[in-house]
Design a protein around this motif. Sequence first.
Motif, mmCIF file in Angstrom:
data_model
loop_
_atom_site.group_PDB
_atom_site.id
_atom_site.type_symbol
_atom_site.label_atom_id
_atom_site.label_comp_id
_atom_site.label_asym_id
_atom_site.label_seq_id
_atom_site.Cartn_x
_atom_site.Cartn_y
_atom_site.Cartn_z
ATOM 1 N N ASN A 119 0.704 -1.178 0.161
ATOM 2 C CA ASN A 119 0.103 0.000 -0.030
ATOM 3 C C ASN A 119 0.907 1.418 0.093
ATOM 4 O OD1 ASN A 119 -2.969 -0.256 -0.402
ATOM 5 N ND2 ASN A 119 -3.134 0.975 1.774
ATOM 6 N N MET A 120 2.004 1.359 0.567
ATOM 7 C CA MET A 120 2.811 2.563 0.411
ATOM 8 C C MET A 120 3.452 2.471 -0.917
ATOM 9 S SD MET A 120 3.135 3.546 3.610
ATOM 10 C CE MET A 120 1.228 3.062 3.440
ATOM 11 N N LEU A 277 -2.861 15.151 -1.046
ATOM 12 C CA LEU A 277 -1.911 14.196 -1.246
ATOM 13 C C LEU A 277 -0.560 14.606 -0.470
ATOM 14 C CD1 LEU A 277 -2.850 12.870 -4.783
ATOM 15 C CD2 LEU A 277 -3.374 11.918 -2.589
ATOM 16 N N ASP A 278 -0.345 14.120 0.681
ATOM 17 C CA ASP A 278 0.962 14.511 1.266
ATOM 18 C C ASP A 278 1.958 13.856 1.132
ATOM 19 O OD1 ASP A 278 -0.648 12.682 2.683
ATOM 20 O OD2 ASP A 278 0.529 12.763 4.587
ATOM 21 N N LYS A 279 3.157 14.096 1.391
ATOM 22 C CA LYS A 279 4.352 13.021 1.124
ATOM 23 C C LYS A 279 4.542 12.155 2.100
ATOM 24 C CE LYS A 279 7.149 16.625 -1.308
ATOM 25 N NZ LYS A 279 8.643 17.231 -1.249
ATOM 26 N N LEU A 280 5.037 10.876 1.716
ATOM 27 C CA LEU A 280 4.988 9.885 2.802
ATOM 28 C C LEU A 280 5.770 10.444 3.929
ATOM 29 C CD1 LEU A 280 6.032 6.897 0.485
ATOM 30 C CD2 LEU A 280 4.183 6.920 2.122
ATOM 31 N N LYS A 284 2.853 10.327 10.325
ATOM 32 C CA LYS A 284 1.662 10.015 9.736
ATOM 33 C C LYS A 284 1.532 8.773 9.668
ATOM 34 C CE LYS A 284 1.166 14.575 7.811
ATOM 35 N NZ LYS A 284 1.481 15.312 6.470
ATOM 36 N N LEU A 285 2.441 7.904 8.940
ATOM 37 C CA LEU A 285 2.352 6.507 8.823
ATOM 38 C C LEU A 285 1.998 5.851 10.162
ATOM 39 C CD1 LEU A 285 3.027 4.507 6.469
ATOM 40 C CD2 LEU A 285 5.309 4.284 7.818
ATOM 41 N N MET A 286 2.840 6.155 11.366
ATOM 42 C CA MET A 286 2.496 5.442 12.509
ATOM 43 C C MET A 286 1.159 5.926 13.104
ATOM 44 S SD MET A 286 4.863 3.716 12.467
ATOM 45 C CE MET A 286 4.621 2.827 14.036
ATOM 46 N N ALA A 287 0.830 7.332 12.683
ATOM 47 C CA ALA A 287 -0.579 7.617 13.408
ATOM 48 C C ALA A 287 -1.839 6.948 12.634
ATOM 49 C CB ALA A 287 -0.803 9.011 12.923
ATOM 50 N N GLY A 288 -1.470 6.299 11.376
ATOM 51 C CA GLY A 288 -2.525 5.432 10.824
ATOM 52 C C GLY A 288 -2.645 3.891 11.458
ATOM 53 N N ILE A 289 -1.209 3.532 11.681
ATOM 54 C CA ILE A 289 -1.149 2.135 12.201
ATOM 55 C C ILE A 289 -1.469 1.982 13.546
ATOM 56 C CG2 ILE A 289 0.527 0.423 12.651
ATOM 57 C CD1 ILE A 289 2.059 1.363 9.988
ATOM 58 N N LEU A 290 -1.189 2.994 14.322
ATOM 59 C CA LEU A 290 -1.424 3.031 15.978
ATOM 60 C C LEU A 290 -2.511 3.629 16.256
ATOM 61 C CD1 LEU A 290 2.316 3.704 17.208
ATOM 62 C CD2 LEU A 290 1.013 1.319 16.640
ATOM 63 N N ASN A 291 -3.468 4.039 15.429
ATOM 64 C CA ASN A 291 -4.698 4.718 15.636
ATOM 65 C C ASN A 291 -5.514 3.541 16.364
ATOM 66 O OD1 ASN A 291 -7.661 5.280 15.757
ATOM 67 N ND2 ASN A 291 -7.085 6.698 13.804
ATOM 68 N N THR A 416 -1.484 9.677 4.123
ATOM 69 C CA THR A 416 -0.441 8.921 4.630
ATOM 70 C C THR A 416 -0.821 7.953 5.520
ATOM 71 O OG1 THR A 416 1.515 10.201 3.744
ATOM 72 C CG2 THR A 416 1.749 8.375 5.442
ATOM 73 N N ALA A 417 -1.614 8.673 6.819
ATOM 74 C CA ALA A 417 -2.209 7.881 7.572
ATOM 75 C C ALA A 417 -3.402 6.859 7.269
ATOM 76 C CB ALA A 417 -2.634 8.585 8.731
ATOM 77 N N ARG A 418 -4.015 7.534 6.118
ATOM 78 C CA ARG A 418 -5.142 6.548 5.541
ATOM 79 C C ARG A 418 -4.768 5.332 5.040
ATOM 80 N NH1 ARG A 418 -7.603 10.483 4.148
ATOM 81 N NH2 ARG A 418 -9.295 10.310 6.090
ATOM 82 N N SER A 419 -3.809 5.586 4.053
ATOM 83 C CA SER A 419 -3.087 4.662 3.359
ATOM 84 C C SER A 419 -2.442 3.500 4.450
ATOM 85 C CB SER A 419 -1.845 4.847 2.622
ATOM 86 O OG SER A 419 -1.145 3.664 1.817
#
Length: 511
Positions: A119-120, A277-280, A284-291, A416-419
């Motif tokens: 997905n990334m 569409l923000d950059k990776l 934000k990546l961890m905000a999506g996973i650890l939500n 990014t968090a959504r992805s």
Amino acid sequence: MDSNGVEKQSVVLDDHVAHKEGLGTTHEAAERGHAATDRYGHSLIQFDPVAERRLRWKIDFYIVPTVALLYLFCFIDRANIGNARLAGLERDLKLEGYDYNSLLSTFYISYIIFEIPSNMACKWVGPGWYIPAISLGFGICSICTAFVDNIHSASGVRFLLGMFEAGMMPGIAYYLSRWYRRSELAFRLSLYIVMAPLAGAFGGLLASAILKLSHFGSLHEWRMIFAIEGIITCGLSLVGFLTLTDRPATARWLSQEEKDLAIARVKSERVGTTEVLDKLDGKKLMAGILNPNTIATSFIFLLNNITVQGLAFFAPTIVKTIYPEASIISQQLHTVPPYVVGAFFTVAFPFLSWRFDKRLIFFIMSAPLMMAGYIMFLASENPQVRYGATFLTASGAFAFGALCNAHVSANVISDTARSAAIGTDVMLGNVGGLISTWSFLPFDGPNYHIGNGLNLATASTTLLVSILLLFWMLGDNRRREKKDVDAILAGLSSKQVQDLDWRNPAFRWRP
């Protein structure tokens, strides 16, 4: 006036009203660097519902059919091994004992490993290229399965199939989140996820039709199923390269006014967001996973997938135990009706979710249907009762794919968090798929008390966790209402505010 004249007039009129009230315009809201909400999460722009409705129909027409067809054959290429099993796969590959279960597990090992990375990669490469490319990959893998001659070569091809298919469900869900509002997303997801139960129905019909052929080139019996269905997948992926576009800004079939409206609509629901569409970004990546919502919903999807994938792989086998005297083709056809009923609920529940902008209540409504089905399996050995139970199980199980992905998407802010959230949801969901490959074991047949008991337990746990998650989200929203947003955000830069994502005090959970 050109063909887009009505939409242009509607949007311009709305922009005029917005300027007059100091709210900004759709063009300004669409531009990079302009937020579409204030710091409290209130939209800074008004939208003309007529223009929105026409834009939505246009997106539906151009985007949904292609991804739905690709996902249909994605699921067929995954699940047709169940049809091939009835047509002699185990005999020809000399599978014994737990070999079939091991073969199924190989697929899920690669599927789980590559879920989030895929997905990334989809975000980085762009869905318009990435989704057709992986579709072509698993189409080729399906064709290769027609030529395997032992468990080792079959396992290698299944591993590659899982690697390519890992990006399909989360990739399409992420892709559609670039185009639709929160409330609209669940129903649009259902329009492609409904292809999973339809794949069970259509896959059974297609397998029956293919098996009526005497040969396909040098291929016979189950080998024809993989080859023909793989060729169809490859053809559809080539169409996808031509029809899919990454995002509204690059859509050749939208006018500039429609592009601005499409971007501003999505922005208007994302607190403090200045770019869709923000950059990776690692934070934000961890905000999506650890939500917390992502983790809880992904666990629900894990439980659900034990049932969904179990049905896909073992429905033909279960039907065989119910109707042991029927012909192979008749057994294949008996798998179709439950999937058709399941497909109806797969669309019906997300459609109601769209209308009410609610998701968790439909989790809570679906779980008892699955529970009832498995209670019937365990309580009766009557073939008609058990066949009826498959209808109830399918009715409750398949809607979770759309609802869970829409739910995690609705409860983060950045792209990014959504992805990452969708990737996590599907990754854990497919841990459930891996478990499902060991839920119906040979020694447990023909009644499969262990498999049916496990699925009753997962459905019951789904009901309990869904109720607890609903109460937690409502309670946390009440706690957030008491916070001083201005005091908490004081002194933070725009980037720091955006990095907060769901931790932003102005954000509210959307159950």
